[in-house]
Design a protein around this motif. Sequence first.
Motif, PDB file in Angstrom:
ATOM      1  N   LEU A  96       0.828  -1.189   0.000  1.00 30.00           N
ATOM      2  CA  LEU A  96       0.000   0.000   0.000  1.00 30.00           C
ATOM      3  C   LEU A  96       0.871   1.251   0.000  1.00 30.00           C
ATOM      4  O   LEU A  96       1.978   1.250   0.523  1.00 30.00           O
ATOM      5  CB  LEU A  96      -0.914   0.003   1.224  1.00 30.00           C
ATOM      6  N   ASP A  97       0.331   2.319  -0.552  1.00 27.32           N
ATOM      7  CA  ASP A  97       1.054   3.578  -0.627  1.00 27.32           C
ATOM      8  C   ASP A  97       1.168   4.203   0.754  1.00 27.32           C
ATOM      9  O   ASP A  97       0.160   4.428   1.433  1.00 27.32           O
ATOM     10  CB  ASP A  97       0.307   4.530  -1.571  1.00 27.32           C
ATOM     11  N   ARG A  98       2.380   4.464   1.186  1.00 26.36           N
ATOM     12  CA  ARG A  98       2.603   5.151   2.459  1.00 26.36           C
ATOM     13  C   ARG A  98       2.735   6.644   2.204  1.00 26.36           C
ATOM     14  O   ARG A  98       3.437   7.065   1.293  1.00 26.36           O
ATOM     15  CB  ARG A  98       3.858   4.623   3.145  1.00 26.36           C
ATOM     16  N   GLN A  99       2.055   7.416   3.029  1.00 29.41           N
ATOM     17  CA  GLN A  99       2.060   8.863   2.851  1.00 29.41           C
ATOM     18  C   GLN A  99       2.551   9.547   4.122  1.00 29.41           C
ATOM     19  O   GLN A  99       2.199   9.146   5.228  1.00 29.41           O
ATOM     20  CB  GLN A  99       0.657   9.350   2.484  1.00 29.41           C
ATOM     21  N   ARG A 100       3.358  10.568   3.937  1.00 33.00           N
ATOM     22  CA  ARG A 100       3.954  11.307   5.048  1.00 33.00           C
ATOM     23  C   ARG A 100       2.926  12.233   5.689  1.00 33.00           C
ATOM     24  O   ARG A 100       2.159  12.892   4.984  1.00 33.00           O
ATOM     25  CB  ARG A 100       5.136  12.136   4.529  1.00 33.00           C
ATOM     26  N   ILE A 101       2.915  12.269   7.017  1.00 34.26           N
ATOM     27  CA  ILE A 101       2.061  13.207   7.739  1.00 34.26           C
ATOM     28  C   ILE A 101       2.874  14.468   8.012  1.00 34.26           C
ATOM     29  O   ILE A 101       3.879  14.408   8.741  1.00 34.26           O
ATOM     30  CB  ILE A 101       1.568  12.616   9.077  1.00 34.26           C
ATOM     31  N   GLU A 137       4.468   8.143   8.931  1.00 27.83           N
ATOM     32  CA  GLU A 137       3.765   7.799   7.700  1.00 27.83           C
ATOM     33  C   GLU A 137       2.527   6.968   8.017  1.00 27.83           C
ATOM     34  O   GLU A 137       2.455   6.305   9.053  1.00 27.83           O
ATOM     35  CB  GLU A 137       4.686   7.020   6.754  1.00 27.83           C
ATOM     36  N   ALA A 138       1.555   7.019   7.106  1.00 28.86           N
ATOM     37  CA  ALA A 138       0.339   6.237   7.261  1.00 28.86           C
ATOM     38  C   ALA A 138      -0.093   5.703   5.901  1.00 28.86           C
ATOM     39  O   ALA A 138       0.455   6.086   4.865  1.00 28.86           O
ATOM     40  CB  ALA A 138      -0.767   7.087   7.885  1.00 28.86           C
ATOM     41  N   THR A 139      -1.063   4.804   5.924  1.00 26.50           N
ATOM     42  CA  THR A 139      -1.633   4.253   4.692  1.00 26.50           C
ATOM     43  C   THR A 139      -3.118   4.603   4.690  1.00 26.50           C
ATOM     44  O   THR A 139      -3.954   3.781   5.081  1.00 26.50           O
ATOM     45  CB  THR A 139      -1.441   2.724   4.631  1.00 26.50           C
ATOM     46  N   PRO A 140      -3.471   5.828   4.311  1.00 26.84           N
ATOM     47  CA  PRO A 140      -4.857   6.286   4.422  1.00 26.84           C
ATOM     48  C   PRO A 140      -5.819   5.430   3.599  1.00 26.84           C
ATOM     49  O   PRO A 140      -5.644   5.254   2.389  1.00 26.84           O
ATOM     50  CB  PRO A 140      -4.806   7.717   3.880  1.00 26.84           C
ATOM     51  N   VAL A 189      -0.746  -1.974   7.349  1.00 30.60           N
ATOM     52  CA  VAL A 189      -1.708  -0.870   7.284  1.00 30.60           C
ATOM     53  C   VAL A 189      -1.542  -0.013   8.530  1.00 30.60           C
ATOM     54  O   VAL A 189      -1.484  -0.536   9.642  1.00 30.60           O
ATOM     55  CB  VAL A 189      -3.163  -1.395   7.210  1.00 30.60           C
ATOM     56  N   VAL A 190      -1.465   1.311   8.336  1.00 35.58           N
ATOM     57  CA  VAL A 190      -1.474   2.264   9.453  1.00 35.58           C
ATOM     58  C   VAL A 190      -2.584   3.270   9.164  1.00 35.58           C
ATOM     59  O   VAL A 190      -2.418   4.167   8.349  1.00 35.58           O
ATOM     60  CB  VAL A 190      -0.120   2.984   9.612  1.00 35.58           C
ATOM     61  N   LEU A 191      -3.716   3.084   9.820  1.00 36.64           N
ATOM     62  CA  LEU A 191      -4.879   3.918   9.571  1.00 36.64           C
ATOM     63  C   LEU A 191      -4.735   5.289  10.225  1.00 36.64           C
ATOM     64  O   LEU A 191      -3.974   5.462  11.169  1.00 36.64           O
ATOM     65  CB  LEU A 191      -6.136   3.224  10.111  1.00 36.64           C
ATOM     66  N   LEU A 192      -5.493   6.242   9.727  1.00 36.09           N
ATOM     67  CA  LEU A 192      -5.554   7.573  10.321  1.00 36.09           C
ATOM     68  C   LEU A 192      -6.640   7.542  11.390  1.00 36.09           C
ATOM     69  O   LEU A 192      -7.836   7.534  11.080  1.00 36.09           O
ATOM     70  CB  LEU A 192      -5.877   8.624   9.256  1.00 36.09           C
ATOM     71  N   ASP A 193      -6.226   7.525  12.645  1.00 40.80           N
ATOM     72  CA  ASP A 193      -7.170   7.368  13.742  1.00 40.80           C
ATOM     73  C   ASP A 193      -7.493   8.717  14.393  1.00 40.80           C
ATOM     74  O   ASP A 193      -8.633   9.161  14.406  1.00 40.80           O
ATOM     75  CB  ASP A 193      -6.593   6.385  14.765  1.00 40.80           C
ATOM     76  N   GLY A 194      -6.501   9.393  14.941  1.00 41.80           N
ATOM     77  CA  GLY A 194      -6.735  10.643  15.656  1.00 41.80           C
ATOM     78  C   GLY A 194      -7.031  11.809  14.724  1.00 41.80           C
ATOM     79  O   GLY A 194      -6.466  11.920  13.630  1.00 41.80           O
ATOM     80  N   ALA A 195      -7.927  12.704  15.175  1.00 44.18           N
ATOM     81  CA  ALA A 195      -8.320  13.857  14.357  1.00 44.18           C
ATOM     82  C   ALA A 195      -7.145  14.770  13.998  1.00 44.18           C
ATOM     83  O   ALA A 195      -7.027  15.192  12.837  1.00 44.18           O
ATOM     84  CB  ALA A 195      -9.415  14.651  15.066  1.00 44.18           C
ATOM     85  N   GLY A 213      -4.567  15.816   5.790  1.00 44.73           N
ATOM     86  CA  GLY A 213      -5.456  16.461   4.833  1.00 44.73           C
ATOM     87  C   GLY A 213      -4.848  17.687   4.174  1.00 44.73           C
ATOM     88  O   GLY A 213      -5.268  18.081   3.086  1.00 44.73           O
ATOM     89  N   LYS A 214      -3.849  18.288   4.816  1.00 44.01           N
ATOM     90  CA  LYS A 214      -3.186  19.457   4.236  1.00 44.01           C
ATOM     91  C   LYS A 214      -2.370  19.097   2.995  1.00 44.01           C
ATOM     92  O   LYS A 214      -1.967  19.983   2.241  1.00 44.01           O
ATOM     93  CB  LYS A 214      -2.266  20.114   5.271  1.00 44.01           C
ATOM     94  N   THR A 215      -2.108  17.812   2.791  1.00 41.37           N
ATOM     95  CA  THR A 215      -1.332  17.401   1.622  1.00 41.37           C
ATOM     96  C   THR A 215      -2.172  17.410   0.355  1.00 41.37           C
ATOM     97  O   THR A 215      -1.640  17.341  -0.745  1.00 41.37           O
ATOM     98  CB  THR A 215      -0.763  15.989   1.808  1.00 41.37           C
ATOM     99  N   GLY A 216      -3.492  17.436   0.496  1.00 36.60           N
ATOM    100  CA  GLY A 216      -4.362  17.438  -0.672  1.00 36.60           C
ATOM    101  C   GLY A 216      -4.466  16.098  -1.357  1.00 36.60           C
ATOM    102  O   GLY A 216      -4.890  16.012  -2.507  1.00 36.60           O
ATOM    103  N   LYS A 217      -4.117  14.997  -0.671  1.00 35.58           N
ATOM    104  CA  LYS A 217      -4.151  13.673  -1.297  1.00 35.58           C
ATOM    105  C   LYS A 217      -5.463  12.928  -1.078  1.00 35.58           C
ATOM    106  O   LYS A 217      -5.631  11.811  -1.544  1.00 35.58           O
ATOM    107  CB  LYS A 217      -2.982  12.833  -0.771  1.00 35.58           C
ATOM    108  N   ALA A 218      -6.381  13.543  -0.353  1.00 33.73           N
ATOM    109  CA  ALA A 218      -7.661  12.890  -0.104  1.00 33.73           C
ATOM    110  C   ALA A 218      -8.539  12.948  -1.352  1.00 33.73           C
ATOM    111  O   ALA A 218      -8.628  13.978  -2.018  1.00 33.73           O
ATOM    112  CB  ALA A 218      -8.382  13.561   1.059  1.00 33.73           C
TER     113      ALA A 218
END
Length: 257
Positions: free
Chosen positions: A3-8, A14-17, A65-71, A78-83
């Motif tokens: 899965l694609d890992r993305q930097r926070i 990193e996480a896998t949203p 998998v590393v999900l996005l849990d905390g707000a 979300g600031k990366t614009g990848k959503a």
Amino acid sequence: MALDRQRIPLLEVEATPLRVPELVDELSRYIREGSKRTVLGHNLHSVTLTLSDEGFRTLYQQSDVVLLDGAPVLWLWGKTGKAEGPVMDYRLGSTDWLPALDQVEGLERIAVLGAGAAANAEAVRRLQSLVPGARVTGFPGEGWNEDLESKALEWLHVEQPQLVLLGLGMPLQEKVLQRRLDDFPPAVYCAVGGAIEQLAGFQKLAPRWLGRLGLEWAWRLLLHPRRVAYRVLGEPWVLLWLLASRWVMRQLSGRRR
């Protein structure tokens, strides 16, 4: 397929949203393969531990998998614009995706590991109703120690589950994965924290509108002040110190070159 890992941004992790349907697809694939996998989640507590504990950091780096849990973690990502679509759709605490387990293809054996005996038994009962085609078994985790950990290992080898909900609380459940993952039988191991008690109805969930406002911490603080006070009020300052220290070290290292 990795899965694609993305930097926070700012948090240096990193996480896998994923959204719920995408996670269901991944779980279906893992179960079809019969492989050993891990599913974790990132919140500010896990980020702090990742930056301060090498074993914890390695576990997260190697997790499938590393999900996005905390707000806060979600908002920064979300600031990366990848959503693709609403950012909030990517916030997956355990209670957000557990109701979708009935959509996971080939899921026939589920193990619930953690919580007290009564909460564990009720969570098993509710999961059996939620996924009627699966055999659900439970192993309470209250009073966890080395002896109980060994018995849990034996129990998993007897049960041979495909999916394990590991709810011992953070960081104990992650420490168990660090110690025992190589010895565990093949399955998908999901670190779910307090979701077993929440699923059982022993721990009251915050209203979902509070979650969308990023205020679940206030709900937990109100209900369990002694348990969560340090994590909510003190640990964010530890995280800021860790991030600032790492930034200073990078600056000093760059000047020496």
